[in-house]
Design a protein around this motif. Structure first.
Motif, mmCIF file in Angstrom:
data_model
loop_
_atom_site.group_PDB
_atom_site.id
_atom_site.type_symbol
_atom_site.label_atom_id
_atom_site.label_comp_id
_atom_site.label_asym_id
_atom_site.label_seq_id
_atom_site.Cartn_x
_atom_site.Cartn_y
_atom_site.Cartn_z
ATOM 1 N N SER A 264 -55.345 35.861 -7.363
ATOM 2 C CA SER A 264 -56.017 35.860 -8.809
ATOM 3 C C SER A 264 -54.850 35.517 -9.964
ATOM 4 O O SER A 264 -53.672 35.820 -9.906
ATOM 5 C CB SER A 264 -56.323 37.393 -9.062
ATOM 6 O OG SER A 264 -57.511 37.726 -8.434
ATOM 7 N N PRO A 265 -55.281 34.717 -11.076
ATOM 8 C CA PRO A 265 -54.516 34.373 -12.005
ATOM 9 C C PRO A 265 -53.875 35.225 -12.757
ATOM 10 O O PRO A 265 -54.423 35.431 -14.175
ATOM 11 C CB PRO A 265 -55.523 33.235 -12.714
ATOM 12 C CG PRO A 265 -56.630 34.039 -12.538
ATOM 13 C CD PRO A 265 -56.772 34.537 -11.257
ATOM 14 N N ILE A 266 -52.925 36.192 -12.487
ATOM 15 C CA ILE A 266 -52.603 37.477 -13.432
ATOM 16 C C ILE A 266 -51.275 36.973 -14.125
ATOM 17 O O ILE A 266 -50.576 38.131 -14.571
ATOM 18 C CB ILE A 266 -52.644 38.816 -12.905
ATOM 19 C CG1 ILE A 266 -51.970 38.849 -11.528
ATOM 20 C CG2 ILE A 266 -54.322 39.215 -12.562
ATOM 21 C CD1 ILE A 266 -52.185 40.319 -10.869
ATOM 22 N N SER A 267 -50.546 36.255 -13.750
ATOM 23 C CA SER A 267 -49.160 36.018 -14.281
ATOM 24 C C SER A 267 -49.301 35.480 -15.721
ATOM 25 O O SER A 267 -50.787 35.215 -16.013
ATOM 26 C CB SER A 267 -48.335 34.916 -13.626
ATOM 27 O OG SER A 267 -48.998 33.498 -14.097
ATOM 28 N N GLU A 268 -48.674 35.558 -16.533
ATOM 29 C CA GLU A 268 -48.706 35.376 -18.123
ATOM 30 C C GLU A 268 -49.146 34.101 -18.293
ATOM 31 O O GLU A 268 -50.017 33.687 -19.223
ATOM 32 C CB GLU A 268 -47.525 35.593 -18.800
ATOM 33 C CG GLU A 268 -47.502 35.495 -20.232
ATOM 34 C CD GLU A 268 -48.587 36.188 -21.066
ATOM 35 O OE1 GLU A 268 -49.229 36.929 -20.730
ATOM 36 O OE2 GLU A 268 -48.774 35.740 -22.288
ATOM 37 N N ALA A 269 -48.455 33.040 -17.483
ATOM 38 C CA ALA A 269 -48.800 31.698 -17.678
ATOM 39 C C ALA A 269 -50.343 31.392 -17.218
ATOM 40 O O ALA A 269 -50.901 30.591 -17.784
ATOM 41 C CB ALA A 269 -47.694 30.762 -17.112
ATOM 42 N N CYS A 270 -50.587 32.095 -16.190
ATOM 43 C CA CYS A 270 -52.139 31.848 -15.706
ATOM 44 C C CYS A 270 -53.122 32.509 -16.797
ATOM 45 O O CYS A 270 -53.980 31.823 -17.025
ATOM 46 C CB CYS A 270 -52.274 32.742 -14.168
ATOM 47 S SG CYS A 270 -51.520 31.736 -12.893
ATOM 48 N N ARG A 271 -52.849 33.734 -17.097
ATOM 49 C CA ARG A 271 -53.518 34.348 -18.141
ATOM 50 C C ARG A 271 -53.776 33.477 -19.206
ATOM 51 O O ARG A 271 -54.908 33.513 -19.936
ATOM 52 C CB ARG A 271 -52.845 35.842 -18.464
ATOM 53 C CG ARG A 271 -53.648 36.645 -19.554
ATOM 54 C CD ARG A 271 -52.809 37.778 -19.852
ATOM 55 N NE ARG A 271 -53.283 38.341 -21.128
ATOM 56 C CZ ARG A 271 -52.461 38.902 -22.113
ATOM 57 N NH1 ARG A 271 -51.382 38.668 -22.081
ATOM 58 N NH2 ARG A 271 -53.207 39.424 -23.253
ATOM 59 N N GLY A 272 -52.803 32.714 -19.645
ATOM 60 C CA GLY A 272 -52.742 31.941 -20.821
ATOM 61 C C GLY A 272 -53.915 31.068 -20.776
ATOM 62 O O GLY A 272 -54.486 30.683 -21.641
ATOM 63 N N VAL A 273 -54.089 30.328 -19.715
ATOM 64 C CA VAL A 273 -55.382 29.474 -19.415
ATOM 65 C C VAL A 273 -56.302 30.014 -19.581
ATOM 66 O O VAL A 273 -57.230 29.417 -20.296
ATOM 67 C CB VAL A 273 -55.148 28.767 -18.068
ATOM 68 C CG1 VAL A 273 -56.187 27.533 -17.786
ATOM 69 C CG2 VAL A 273 -53.756 28.000 -17.809
#
Ligand code: HDL
Ligand code: ZN
Length: 438
Positions: free
Chosen positions: A103-112
């Protein structure tokens, strides 16, 4: 009662933070005239163009390149194989491994995710093809307006790297390349301060004869080089990033960087009435195979900053540091010097937990006399998420601080709150870059 007052105050603060436009004082964004690798609707494609935008650029941001090599390490996908892939194939790889397979939960992933959602796309469709078609239909120049609107940004500051051949040649070929009222120029010249002998060789090739010895002629020519380029990019300030090992003791401390600062950079900037920005703490290329993603953080020396601020009272310094360990001392340093303006939560600090911690501490030590954030956007649409995420955290801190004042009997009015937020988002920086009245 006071509970009702607290709710009203919170609404005022959150609204002021949401609606006050920001002057983004450090980005890596450019007007369309610098070329763009994505055609979109209505722009010619320029593979080496400097304006990055669109979903493939968002997904291949160097923050995400670093993250994907953690889950598909180089022993599985060698670095050179990744770099040989097309931009789309790299984006597919990152999408699959960082969004679909975990799941995209890092800050950079969340940013997308934040960015797609704000643009009216549904991240939960998980359909990269659909996002690509949407971006391909955008006209980049109109898209800049839309993104600025969604990010609440009314002025974008570029990073005009004069030692980058790709960028330098564009300025030389087209003197009007930077002419776009949405963008401001910033002259960036890391090699001059980080590696004088190499910089001197280049200056010589460019018609500004300079030698390693920093004799009078070299100093005069290097000053002329800076003046010419300040004019060319219409720089509103000049900037360098510096390693953790950067030290300034005195002009004669034996380092090239101290002499370059004392004899070339600071005199020119004092004469031009322009601030000098120092971004300190990046150790470049600890893993060169990762490219832009291969840089590291290290603690730097805050006393070097206080010595510069003290020894060059005619100069104004903008400063941000990369190491969490430096943040407290840097804020204290700013208490000592009116010619030192602390800004931003840079790069590895631009994560919610750290932005909140650093902003809270800065308000406690500096009141409203700092610049809480810059985006550092490299891809146009990152303006949206970087500013939305930061605004939320800045508002959290301010709500608490106005409530603390209210508990002590000081009730800030709506116009006072708006005035204060405008200081943080625009006016502190604007008055710092403005030449003082003479
Ligand atoms: O030196 C800088 O301006 C940094 O911001 C680097 O360019 C870095 O790669 C970056 O994009 N950080 O956010
Ligand atoms: Zn940057």
């Amino acid at each position: 009662g006071s509970a009702a007052h607290a709710t009203a105050l919170e609404t005022i603060v959150r609204d002021a933070v949401r609606t006050t436009p920001v002057w983004d004082l450090h980005t890596h964004l450019y007007p369309v005239a610098f070329g763009t690798p994505n055609a979109g609707a209505g722009a010619p494609t320029d593979p080496k163009g400097l304006l990055l935008w669109g979903v493939d650029e968002l997904l291949t941001y160097h923050y995400l390149v670093a993250e994907v090599f953690r889950v598909v390490p180089s022993r599985v996908l060698p670095y050179q194989d990744f770099w040989r892939m097309s931009k789309e194939a790299q984006a597919d790889h990152i999408w699959r491994h960082l969004f679909l397979e975990r799941s995209p939960i890092s800050e950079a992933c969340r940013g997308v995710l934040t960015t797609l959602q704000a643009l009216g796309l549904d991240p939960d469709e998980r359909d990269l093809g659909r996002y690509r078609r949407w971006f391909a239909a955008q006209n980049p120049d109109d898209h800049i307006d839309r993104v600025m609107e969604l990010g609440g940004v009314n002025r974008i500051t570029m990073t005009n790297a004069v030692f980058d051949d790709n960028e330098r040649l564009r300025w030389l070929e087209n003197p009007n390349v930077g002419a776009d009222s949405r963008f401001e120029g910033v002259l960036r010249f890391d090699p001059l301060v980080r590696d004088w002998p190499a910089a001197a060789a280049k200056l010589t090739r460019w018609g500004y004869a300079a030698s390693e010895t920093l004799d009078d002629a070299s100093i005069a020519n290097a000053r002329r080089f800076l003046n010419d380029w300040i004019d060319r990019v219409k720089a509103i300030y000049c900037a360098v990033s510096l390693p953790p090992s950067f030290r300034y003791d005195s002009p004669d401390d034996g380092s090239y960087s101290s002499r370059v600062l004392a004899d070339i950079v600071l005199p020119v900037l004092a004469e031009r009435d322009l601030p000098f920005a120092m971004m300190i703490g990046s150790q470049l290329q600890v893993n060169p195979a990762l490219g832009d993603a291969g840089d590291m953080v290290g603690p730097a020396d805050v006393f070097s900053v206080t010595r510069l601020a003290n020894d060059f009272p005619q100069n104004r310094f903008l400063c941000t540091m990369l190491a969490r360990e430096n943040q407290h001392a840097l804020a204290v340093a700013a208490r000592k010097f009116g010619n030192l303006l602390v800004f931003g939560c840079w790069w590895f600090l631009n994560n919610p937990s750290l932005v909140e911690e650093i902003t809270r501490m800065r308000v406690e030590l500096l009141g409203l006399s700092f610049v809480p954030q810059h985006s550092d956007a490299r891809v146009l649409e990152q303006l949206i998420y970087k500013w939305r995420h930061s605004r939320e955290l800045i508002a959290d801190v301010l709500v608490d601080k106005y409530n603390d004042a209210a508990a002590a009997g000081w009730r800030a009015t709506e116009s006072e709150v708006r005035r204060d937020v405008a200081l943080l988002f625009e006016k502190n920086f604007a008055s710092f870059v403005e030449a003082p009245a003479t």
